[in-house]
Design an enzyme around this catalytic site. Structure first.
Site, PDB file in Angstrom:
ATOM      1  N   LYS A 104       0.808  -1.138  -0.138  1.00  0.00           N
ATOM      2  CA  LYS A 104       0.040   0.008  -0.094  1.00  0.00           C
ATOM      3  C   LYS A 104       0.741   1.393   0.037  1.00  0.00           C
ATOM      4  O   LYS A 104       1.808   1.569   0.588  1.00  0.00           O
ATOM      5  CB  LYS A 104      -0.839  -0.046   1.274  1.00  0.00           C
ATOM      6  CG  LYS A 104      -2.038  -1.137   1.229  1.00  0.00           C
ATOM      7  CD  LYS A 104      -3.086  -0.774   2.447  1.00  0.00           C
ATOM      8  CE  LYS A 104      -3.871   0.532   2.340  1.00  0.00           C
ATOM      9  NZ  LYS A 104      -4.508   0.523   3.247  1.00  0.00           N
ATOM     10  N   ARG A 167       1.010  -5.625   3.362  1.00  0.00           N
ATOM     11  CA  ARG A 167       0.031  -5.983   4.015  1.00  0.00           C
ATOM     12  C   ARG A 167      -0.539  -7.568   3.466  1.00  0.00           C
ATOM     13  O   ARG A 167      -0.070  -7.829   2.555  1.00  0.00           O
ATOM     14  CB  ARG A 167      -1.142  -5.123   3.722  1.00  0.00           C
ATOM     15  CG  ARG A 167      -2.530  -5.696   4.472  1.00  0.00           C
ATOM     16  CD  ARG A 167      -3.572  -4.497   4.201  1.00  0.00           C
ATOM     17  NE  ARG A 167      -4.290  -4.262   2.972  1.00  0.00           N
ATOM     18  CZ  ARG A 167      -5.222  -3.502   2.603  1.00  0.00           C
ATOM     19  NH1 ARG A 167      -5.677  -2.770   3.728  1.00  0.00           N
ATOM     20  NH2 ARG A 167      -5.926  -3.390   1.638  1.00  0.00           N
ATOM     21  N   ARG A 174     -13.507  -8.240  -2.653  1.00  0.00           N
ATOM     22  CA  ARG A 174     -14.411  -7.138  -1.812  1.00  0.00           C
ATOM     23  C   ARG A 174     -15.905  -7.531  -2.309  1.00  0.00           C
ATOM     24  O   ARG A 174     -15.951  -8.063  -3.594  1.00  0.00           O
ATOM     25  CB  ARG A 174     -13.940  -5.591  -2.051  1.00  0.00           C
ATOM     26  CG  ARG A 174     -12.399  -5.551  -1.683  1.00  0.00           C
ATOM     27  CD  ARG A 174     -12.156  -4.332  -2.156  1.00  0.00           C
ATOM     28  NE  ARG A 174     -10.487  -4.233  -2.084  1.00  0.00           N
ATOM     29  CZ  ARG A 174     -10.003  -3.598  -1.179  1.00  0.00           C
ATOM     30  NH1 ARG A 174     -10.716  -2.894  -0.292  1.00  0.00           N
ATOM     31  NH2 ARG A 174      -8.721  -3.413  -0.897  1.00  0.00           N
ATOM     32  N   ASP A 239     -16.577  -1.291  -1.222  1.00  0.00           N
ATOM     33  CA  ASP A 239     -15.261  -1.654  -1.515  1.00  0.00           C
ATOM     34  C   ASP A 239     -14.276  -1.868  -0.460  1.00  0.00           C
ATOM     35  O   ASP A 239     -13.216  -2.210  -0.565  1.00  0.00           O
ATOM     36  CB  ASP A 239     -14.645  -0.629  -2.430  1.00  0.00           C
ATOM     37  CG  ASP A 239     -14.757   0.712  -1.624  1.00  0.00           C
ATOM     38  OD1 ASP A 239     -15.793   1.251  -1.428  1.00  0.00           O
ATOM     39  OD2 ASP A 239     -13.645   1.351  -1.445  1.00  0.00           O
ATOM     40  N   ASP A 249      -8.899  -2.415   5.492  1.00  0.00           N
ATOM     41  CA  ASP A 249      -8.685  -0.993   5.135  1.00  0.00           C
ATOM     42  C   ASP A 249      -8.847   0.126   6.336  1.00  0.00           C
ATOM     43  O   ASP A 249      -9.999   0.523   6.718  1.00  0.00           O
ATOM     44  CB  ASP A 249      -9.777  -0.627   4.002  1.00  0.00           C
ATOM     45  CG  ASP A 249      -9.364  -1.144   2.597  1.00  0.00           C
ATOM     46  OD1 ASP A 249      -8.204  -1.532   2.532  1.00  0.00           O
ATOM     47  OD2 ASP A 249     -10.162  -1.341   1.849  1.00  0.00           O
TER      48      ASP A 249
END
Length: 469
Positions: A104, A167, A174, A239, A249
């Site tokens: 990320k 991560r 999703r 999402d 997230d």
């Protein structure tokens, strides 16, 4: 290093993603490596160099790509989102099963939507701290394998140090991934995605309705666990909802200090859509979008298929309510069931709300402190405690041990996270490392970490959290 990657998502058709490498950075420097997790994944922690953590170098067998998906953001439909600042490096199969490894903050992709594709050090530290804390609390979550500084600045409201998070997730599929192909009328892609998700997460599921039921159950149990520790996700867009049932997230997330069911921290949640008490309702709404996306794959009459999907969605409460009761019973020392237990628990919570009591400190005080120090409305504690004590007297075993196992002493308190971030901006990462280390023992902290359990003073309170994109 031997090739340990087996990238099943990359074998799907290319309309599922765009293959591209991370954008190189100029001055990579390791911030932290999660050695224990690396070993569980079959990785040598020494291989997670600054070059690897930032994407300047790739481990053997990686097949980097950015996934495409859509989603409802605060209820509004966005037909194409995708990994705007992330790259899926591939999948490894270690002791914990198949796991995605993703970067990320790794640079611009076709889905960046005018963004720079980068992350600054604050959100990277926040996600590292909170996701690892959630894991220690026993809550399904993505995890942080490592983090690195990029040596480059990132412009937001000011210029901040850039960083990249590595991560780990059961997958990054999703609700919005299904929505993307459903909205495009791409039934073959929907079928491929469903088959892939079933094989990946629910191999005993038999078709779209069975898959939906599995996801409903996983999400119901997940949200109940969030509620039991006072966690507010802050941005429950479709999402940001993984079909695996993991928390994913960590943007404007927060753990409550002062308890209130309508508590909101996210600076972008102006209407309270994702307030603490709304999280179960939002989960059902999101799952309804998944159900709608799956309808084209359901056999038979469309109206009958819709009725069956609705029946599955209505089963959310059948999973959420018992899990919520199990968790909150344990928080007040109960392992058996009696008819008055729910009223007992909600009676405590209502007193906590009216007294503006600290959520975590009040529950930990039940094991040996003085909850009356937190439930301060006149007569509120004294009017609840006798019924609780009478109920405990009918409980077998050791209620205090039950409570100690259910009530964390340490959570990632907002002011401590913010203090670590501010220190990091200034180049001091010791508070970040101390916080990560302490939160690995949330139920049994070391004596030297006792001050991290203290609720914030009025001048330390952090009442707004930010997405960081």
């Amino acid at each position: 290093m031997r090739d340990i990657f087996d990238n099943s998502y990359a074998r799907l058709p290319d309309r599922f993603y765009t293959k591209l490498p991370p954008v190189p950075v100029t001055g990579p420097q390791v911030l932290r490596v999660n050695d224990a997790l690396a070993r569980k994944l079959g990785l040598d922690p020494a291989s997670l160099s600054a070059e690897v953590l930032t994407g300047n170098a790739l481990l053997p067998g990686t097949d980097p790509l950015a996934q495409v998906y859509a989603g409802h953001q605060f209820g509004g439909w966005v037909p194409r989102l995708g990994d705007g600042r992330a790259i899926l490096l591939g999948e490894v199969t270690g002791d914990v099963g198949r796991r995605d490894i993703q970067l990320k903050g790794s640079g611009i992709t076709p889905y960046s939507r005018n963004g720079d594709g980068r992350a600054w050090v604050g959100p990277v530290m926040r996600e590292y701290i909170v996701s690892e804390a959630m894991h220690a609390l026993g809550i399904p979550t993505t995890r942080a394998l490592g983090a690195a500084l990029t040596g480059e600045g990132v412009q937001r409201e000011r210029r901040y140090p850039g960083a990249v998070l590595m991560r780990v997730a059961a997958s990054h599929i999703r609700v919005g991934t299904f929505q993307y192909f459903a909205a495009r009328g791409d039934r073959p892609a929907l079928r491929l995605l469903l088959d892939h998700a079933i094989a990946r997460h629910y191999p005993d599921a038999d078709g779209p309705l069975s898959f939906l039921a599995k996801v409903v159950e996983a999400q119901a149990r997940l949200v109940a666990k969030w509620m039991s520790v006072g966690f507010i996700h802050g941005v429950m867009n479709t999402d940001n909802m993984a079909v695996s049932g993991e928390t994913i997230d960590y943007g404007p997330c927060a753990f409550m200090d002062t308890y209130h069911p309508r508590m909101v921290f996210s600076s972008i949640d102006q209407q309270g859509r994702y307030a603490f008490q709304e999280q179960p309702n939002v989960a059902v709404w999101n799952l309804a979008q998944l159900a709608t996306s799956l309808l084209p794959l359901m056999d038979g009459d469309p109206e009958h298929a819709a009725d069956e999907a609705t029946r599955v969605l209505e089963g959310f409460a059948d999973h959420f309510s018992p899990e919520w009761m199990r968790l909150f019973r344990a928080k007040v020392g109960l392992t058996t069931q009696e008819d008055g237990d729910e009223a007992l628990i909600t009676g405590l919570l209502s007193r906590m709300a009216s007294s503006q009591a600290d959520f975590t400190a009040t529950f930990t005080a039940l094991t040996g402190g003085d909850p009356g120090d937190h439930i301060t409305d006149e007569g509120a504690w004294d009017s609840w405690a006798p019924d609780w004590q009478a109920r405990l007297a009918r409980e077998p075993g050791d209620p205090k041990a039950t409570m100690r196992a259910a009530n964390p002493v340490l959570i990632p308190r907002n002011h401590r996270v913010e203090q670590a971030i501010q220190a990091g901006i200034g180049g001091d990462y010791a508070p970040f490392h101390r916080l990560v280390d302490a939160l690995a023992r949330p139920f049994d902290p070391r004596p030297e970490d006792a001050n991290l359990a203290t609720p914030p003073r009025v001048d330390e309170r952090v009442l707004r959290t930010f997405c960081g994109t």
